[in-house]
Design a protein around this motif. Structure first.
Motif, PDB file in Angstrom:
ATOM      1  N   GLY A  25      15.825   5.667  -3.620  1.00 51.64           N
ATOM      2  CA  GLY A  25      17.037   5.754  -2.759  1.00 51.64           C
ATOM      3  C   GLY A  25      18.244   5.021  -3.073  1.00 51.64           C
ATOM      4  O   GLY A  25      19.201   5.314  -3.193  1.00 51.64           O
ATOM      5  N   TRP A  26      17.885   3.871  -3.566  1.00 50.94           N
ATOM      6  CA  TRP A  26      18.936   2.999  -3.789  1.00 50.94           C
ATOM      7  C   TRP A  26      19.451   3.219  -5.257  1.00 50.94           C
ATOM      8  O   TRP A  26      20.624   3.110  -5.210  1.00 50.94           O
ATOM      9  N   ARG A  55      16.236  13.229 -11.135  1.00 48.68           N
ATOM     10  CA  ARG A  55      15.025  12.424 -11.438  1.00 48.68           C
ATOM     11  C   ARG A  55      14.640  11.814 -10.256  1.00 48.68           C
ATOM     12  O   ARG A  55      13.534  11.635  -9.666  1.00 48.68           O
ATOM     13  N   TYR A  56      15.710  11.200  -9.750  1.00 49.91           N
ATOM     14  CA  TYR A  56      15.781  10.123  -8.498  1.00 49.91           C
ATOM     15  C   TYR A  56      15.590  10.801  -7.494  1.00 49.91           C
ATOM     16  O   TYR A  56      14.755  10.375  -6.463  1.00 49.91           O
ATOM     17  N   GLN A  57      16.147  12.132  -7.218  1.00 48.25           N
ATOM     18  CA  GLN A  57      16.062  13.088  -5.946  1.00 48.25           C
ATOM     19  C   GLN A  57      14.576  13.494  -6.005  1.00 48.25           C
ATOM     20  O   GLN A  57      13.821  13.287  -4.884  1.00 48.25           O
ATOM     21  N   PHE A  58      13.663  13.796  -7.104  1.00 45.06           N
ATOM     22  CA  PHE A  58      12.491  14.098  -7.163  1.00 45.06           C
ATOM     23  C   PHE A  58      11.648  12.837  -6.605  1.00 45.06           C
ATOM     24  O   PHE A  58      10.526  12.993  -5.827  1.00 45.06           O
ATOM     25  N   GLY A  59      11.784  11.601  -7.071  1.00 45.97           N
ATOM     26  CA  GLY A  59      10.817  10.572  -7.111  1.00 45.97           C
ATOM     27  C   GLY A  59      11.090  10.268  -5.603  1.00 45.97           C
ATOM     28  O   GLY A  59       9.925  10.005  -4.758  1.00 45.97           O
ATOM     29  N   LEU A  60      12.245  10.396  -5.000  1.00 41.26           N
ATOM     30  CA  LEU A  60      12.313  10.072  -3.486  1.00 41.26           C
ATOM     31  C   LEU A  60      11.753  11.156  -2.566  1.00 41.26           C
ATOM     32  O   LEU A  60      10.711  10.668  -1.720  1.00 41.26           O
ATOM     33  N   GLY A  61      11.840  12.338  -2.858  1.00 39.87           N
ATOM     34  CA  GLY A  61      11.074  13.482  -2.176  1.00 39.87           C
ATOM     35  C   GLY A  61       9.554  13.222  -2.411  1.00 39.87           C
ATOM     36  O   GLY A  61       8.926  13.506  -1.250  1.00 39.87           O
ATOM     37  N   VAL A  94      -2.279   0.331   1.167  1.00 37.54           N
ATOM     38  CA  VAL A  94      -1.630  -0.145  -0.210  1.00 37.54           C
ATOM     39  C   VAL A  94      -0.913   1.067  -0.856  1.00 37.54           C
ATOM     40  O   VAL A  94       0.197   0.847  -1.340  1.00 37.54           O
ATOM     41  N   LEU A  95      -1.533   2.285  -0.858  1.00 34.09           N
ATOM     42  CA  LEU A  95      -0.906   3.301  -1.464  1.00 34.09           C
ATOM     43  C   LEU A  95       0.449   3.586  -0.647  1.00 34.09           C
ATOM     44  O   LEU A  95       1.454   3.870  -1.362  1.00 34.09           O
ATOM     45  N   LEU A  96       0.341   3.501   0.657  1.00 35.23           N
ATOM     46  CA  LEU A  96       1.496   3.781   1.495  1.00 35.23           C
ATOM     47  C   LEU A  96       2.690   2.674   1.100  1.00 35.23           C
ATOM     48  O   LEU A  96       3.855   3.295   0.871  1.00 35.23           O
ATOM     49  N   ALA A  97       2.275   1.383   0.818  1.00 31.45           N
ATOM     50  CA  ALA A  97       3.191   0.644   0.600  1.00 31.45           C
ATOM     51  C   ALA A  97       3.961   0.774  -0.768  1.00 31.45           C
ATOM     52  O   ALA A  97       4.919   0.497  -0.978  1.00 31.45           O
ATOM     53  N   VAL A  98       3.078   1.033  -1.764  1.00 29.43           N
ATOM     54  CA  VAL A  98       3.601   1.273  -3.022  1.00 29.43           C
ATOM     55  C   VAL A  98       4.578   2.697  -3.013  1.00 29.43           C
ATOM     56  O   VAL A  98       5.646   2.596  -3.721  1.00 29.43           O
ATOM     57  N   CYS A  99       4.226   3.628  -2.512  1.00 31.99           N
ATOM     58  CA  CYS A  99       5.182   4.792  -2.094  1.00 31.99           C
ATOM     59  C   CYS A  99       6.403   4.517  -1.576  1.00 31.99           C
ATOM     60  O   CYS A  99       7.643   4.725  -1.836  1.00 31.99           O
ATOM     61  N   ALA A 100       6.302   3.529  -0.518  1.00 31.47           N
ATOM     62  CA  ALA A 100       7.303   3.024   0.076  1.00 31.47           C
ATOM     63  C   ALA A 100       8.367   2.404  -0.695  1.00 31.47           C
ATOM     64  O   ALA A 100       9.589   2.431  -0.666  1.00 31.47           O
ATOM     65  N   VAL A 101       7.726   1.369  -1.601  1.00 26.96           N
ATOM     66  CA  VAL A 101       8.640   0.686  -2.699  1.00 26.96           C
ATOM     67  C   VAL A 101       9.534   1.416  -3.562  1.00 26.96           C
ATOM     68  O   VAL A 101      10.536   1.444  -3.784  1.00 26.96           O
ATOM     69  N   ILE A 102       8.560   2.478  -4.027  1.00 31.67           N
ATOM     70  CA  ILE A 102       9.205   3.322  -5.102  1.00 31.67           C
ATOM     71  C   ILE A 102      10.097   4.234  -4.486  1.00 31.67           C
ATOM     72  O   ILE A 102      11.403   4.510  -4.931  1.00 31.67           O
ATOM     73  N   ASN A 157       7.621  10.636  -3.212  1.00 28.89           N
ATOM     74  CA  ASN A 157       7.033   9.549  -2.605  1.00 28.89           C
ATOM     75  C   ASN A 157       7.231   9.575  -0.985  1.00 28.89           C
ATOM     76  O   ASN A 157       6.298   8.975  -0.519  1.00 28.89           O
ATOM     77  N   LEU A 158       8.026  10.063  -0.634  1.00 31.71           N
ATOM     78  CA  LEU A 158       7.996  10.235   0.900  1.00 31.71           C
ATOM     79  C   LEU A 158       7.074  11.202   1.364  1.00 31.71           C
ATOM     80  O   LEU A 158       6.213  10.870   2.359  1.00 31.71           O
ATOM     81  N   VAL A 159       6.624  12.407   0.540  1.00 38.97           N
ATOM     82  CA  VAL A 159       5.531  13.055   1.057  1.00 38.97           C
ATOM     83  C   VAL A 159       4.440  12.717   0.734  1.00 38.97           C
ATOM     84  O   VAL A 159       3.683  12.473   1.539  1.00 38.97           O
ATOM     85  N   ALA A 160       4.138  11.605  -0.469  1.00 39.81           N
ATOM     86  CA  ALA A 160       2.832  11.274  -0.708  1.00 39.81           C
ATOM     87  C   ALA A 160       2.759   9.957   0.457  1.00 39.81           C
ATOM     88  O   ALA A 160       1.613   9.890   0.760  1.00 39.81           O
ATOM     89  N   GLY A 161       3.819   9.192   0.668  1.00 43.51           N
ATOM     90  CA  GLY A 161       3.756   8.388   1.848  1.00 43.51           C
ATOM     91  C   GLY A 161       3.066   8.823   3.120  1.00 43.51           C
ATOM     92  O   GLY A 161       2.326   8.259   3.873  1.00 43.51           O
TER      93      GLY A 161
END
Length: 75
Positions: free
Chosen positions: A63-64, A21-27, A50-58, A29-33
């Motif tokens: 990743g954390w 789940r976290y690997q999918f979220g990371l991947g 703004v959308l880029l910043a949101v994706c970077a935070v998520i 949001n990286l692609v969307a970013g």
């Protein structure tokens, strides 16, 4: 870090679907970013930034979480 379950309580208890789940979220949001970054560069519209910043935070939180799962699941 110890919690109310005591030291090492979570060791070896990471479910594979939790890690996926976290690997999918990371991947995702990286692609969307990257897409939002390209759109921001192409158009200069502030809402893509703004959308880029949101994706970077998520992606950062995902990743954390993966680092925390990796450090807590070792022997």
């Amino acid at each position: 870090m110890d919690d109310f379950l005591g030291p090492g309580a979570h060791r070896g208890r990471v479910r594979p679907e939790e890690r996926r789940r976290y690997q999918f979220g990371l991947g995702f949001n990286l692609v969307a970013g990257i897409i939002w970054l390209v759109m921001y560069i192409a158009t200069g519209a502030w809402y893509f930034a703004v959308l880029l910043a949101v994706c970077a935070v998520i992606a950062g939180m995902a990743g954390w979480a993966l680092v925390a799962l990796r450090s807590g699941s070792g022997p």
